[in-house]
Design an enzyme around this catalytic site. Sequence first.
Site, PDB file in Angstrom:
ATOM      1  N   HIS A 104       0.813  -1.225   0.000  1.00  0.00           N
ATOM      2  CA  HIS A 104       0.000   0.000   0.000  1.00  0.00           C
ATOM      3  C   HIS A 104       0.849   1.278   0.000  1.00  0.00           C
ATOM      4  CE1 HIS A 104       0.783   0.871   4.273  1.00  0.00           C
ATOM      5  NE2 HIS A 104       0.883  -0.446   4.358  1.00  0.00           N
TER       6      HIS A 104
ATOM      7  N   HIS B 207      12.335  -1.036 -12.193  1.00  0.00           N
ATOM      8  CA  HIS B 207      12.037  -2.459 -12.395  1.00  0.00           C
ATOM      9  C   HIS B 207      12.045  -3.160 -11.038  1.00  0.00           C
ATOM     10  CE1 HIS B 207      13.443  -6.538 -14.327  1.00  0.00           C
ATOM     11  NE2 HIS B 207      12.309  -6.650 -13.664  1.00  0.00           N
TER      12      HIS B 207
HETATM   13  O1  JB2 Z   1      22.616  -2.532 -26.121  1.00  0.00           O
HETATM   14  C1  JB2 Z   1      21.879  -3.510 -25.946  1.00  0.00           C
HETATM   15  C2  JB2 Z   1      21.000  -3.993 -26.973  1.00  0.00           C
HETATM   16  N1  JB2 Z   1      20.745  -3.606 -28.230  1.00  0.00           N
HETATM   17  C3  JB2 Z   1      19.805  -4.427 -28.701  1.00  0.00           C
HETATM   18  N2  JB2 Z   1      21.863  -4.166 -24.776  1.00  0.00           N
HETATM   19  C4  JB2 Z   1      21.023  -5.238 -24.555  1.00  0.00           C
HETATM   20  N3  JB2 Z   1      21.083  -5.847 -23.373  1.00  0.00           N
HETATM   21  N4  JB2 Z   1      20.191  -5.720 -25.493  1.00  0.00           N
HETATM   22  C5  JB2 Z   1      20.171  -5.112 -26.688  1.00  0.00           C
HETATM   23  N5  JB2 Z   1      19.459  -5.339 -27.801  1.00  0.00           N
HETATM   24  C6  JB2 Z   1      18.424  -6.366 -28.007  1.00  0.00           C
HETATM   25  O2  JB2 Z   1      17.603  -6.522 -26.846  1.00  0.00           O
HETATM   26  C7  JB2 Z   1      19.049  -7.715 -28.307  1.00  0.00           C
HETATM   27  O3  JB2 Z   1      19.060  -7.916 -29.701  1.00  0.00           O
HETATM   28  C8  JB2 Z   1      18.129  -8.736 -27.622  1.00  0.00           C
HETATM   29  O4  JB2 Z   1      17.239  -9.353 -28.506  1.00  0.00           O
HETATM   30  C9  JB2 Z   1      17.327  -7.909 -26.621  1.00  0.00           C
HETATM   31  C10 JB2 Z   1      17.709  -8.279 -25.210  1.00  0.00           C
HETATM   32  O5  JB2 Z   1      17.308  -9.612 -24.982  1.00  0.00           O
HETATM   33  P1  JB2 Z   1      17.787 -10.451 -23.707  1.00  0.00           P
HETATM   34  O6  JB2 Z   1      17.067 -11.727 -23.734  1.00  0.00           O
HETATM   35  O7  JB2 Z   1      19.262 -10.442 -23.645  1.00  0.00           O
HETATM   36  O8  JB2 Z   1      17.322  -9.562 -22.497  1.00  0.00           O
HETATM   37  P2  JB2 Z   1      15.918  -8.928 -22.196  1.00  0.00           P
HETATM   38  O9  JB2 Z   1      16.161  -7.483 -22.119  1.00  0.00           O
HETATM   39  O10 JB2 Z   1      14.849  -9.384 -23.092  1.00  0.00           O
HETATM   40  O11 JB2 Z   1      15.603  -9.528 -20.740  1.00  0.00           O
HETATM   41  C11 JB2 Z   1      16.400  -9.171 -19.624  1.00  0.00           C
HETATM   42  O12 JB2 Z   1      15.600  -8.456 -18.698  1.00  0.00           O
HETATM   43  C12 JB2 Z   1      14.467  -9.191 -18.223  1.00  0.00           C
HETATM   44  C13 JB2 Z   1      13.653  -8.267 -17.332  1.00  0.00           C
HETATM   45  C14 JB2 Z   1      16.932 -10.471 -19.003  1.00  0.00           C
HETATM   46  O13 JB2 Z   1      17.836 -10.144 -17.981  1.00  0.00           O
HETATM   47  C15 JB2 Z   1      15.783 -11.285 -18.453  1.00  0.00           C
HETATM   48  O14 JB2 Z   1      16.273 -12.440 -17.779  1.00  0.00           O
HETATM   49  C16 JB2 Z   1      14.924 -10.451 -17.511  1.00  0.00           C
HETATM   50  N6  JB2 Z   1      13.801 -11.235 -17.027  1.00  0.00           N
END
Ligand code: JB2
Length: 223
Positions: A151, A160
């Site tokens: 609350h 996040h």
């Molecule tokens: O500069 C960059 C970037 N540019 C493009 N940094 C990051 N981290 N990612 C970048 N991307 C694109 O974002 C990549 O091409 C990739 O497809 C996507 C990031 O995907 P990833 O699976 O690595 O992380 P996420 O951001 O979808 O998920 C993160 O955050 C969530 C909240 C993970 O840490 C998850 O485990 C978490 N649940």
Amino acid sequence: MSIQSANTHIPDRSRESLVLIGGGGHALVVEEAARALHLHLAGFLDDSHASRLSNQPEAIHHLGNLAHLEIIAGRRWVLALGSLTLRARLLDTLETLGTLDAALSLIHPSAFVSPSAEIGAGVYIAPGAIVQSHAIIQDHAIINTGAIVEHECVVGFNAHIAPGAILAGRARIDPNTLVGVGARVLPQVSVGAGCVIGAGAVVTRGVPDGLTVVGMPARTVVG
Ligand code: JB2
């Protein structure tokens, strides 16, 4: 910020066409929430042509890379990647493009959101999350799987709250801060902007802007 009451958030969205910005792990869960809400998915943006979202059985269209945000013109969108620095950068560009008003909030049907809570634009509230009475969730915040926001808490712009984290009553999390998996923030404690609260930390007193804290009780990481 465009805050609205949670109980105005159950519209017939079946005709809205949504673009996911991101195609990795976070996009997988955001996509499922969108499907659970019967939204029409126009596609996603990602720099990789082989992203996790592309490999799904019912793959949605890859519309282009993250440098081409103008593709979303005229459509609703939600950020679907987790990196807070990348999200902040993309939000700056989206603001420049004049598209912030088109951000859509997704509240998974299995989340509980109090009718008295205020939910901003572009917010994602994941399965099993709980947002209690008079909490305020500001634009583009993530309340991730099973997180509890008690609350009168305030969760800032693009903050996040990671899976299983708990914010006790009247805690405050400022913009662009990550509260890590399973961390706890005790009642009325405030955490500044741009902080990282390590997984499992217990935050017992205020944290100034920009710090990383870990442990129980949480202490600043030096160096
Ligand atoms: O500069 C960059 C970037 N540019 C493009 N940094 C990051 N981290 N990612 C970048 N991307 C694109 O974002 C990549 O091409 C990739 O497809 C996507 C990031 O995907 P990833 O699976 O690595 O992380 P996420 O951001 O979808 O998920 C993160 O955050 C969530 C909240 C993970 O840490 C998850 O485990 C978490 N649940």
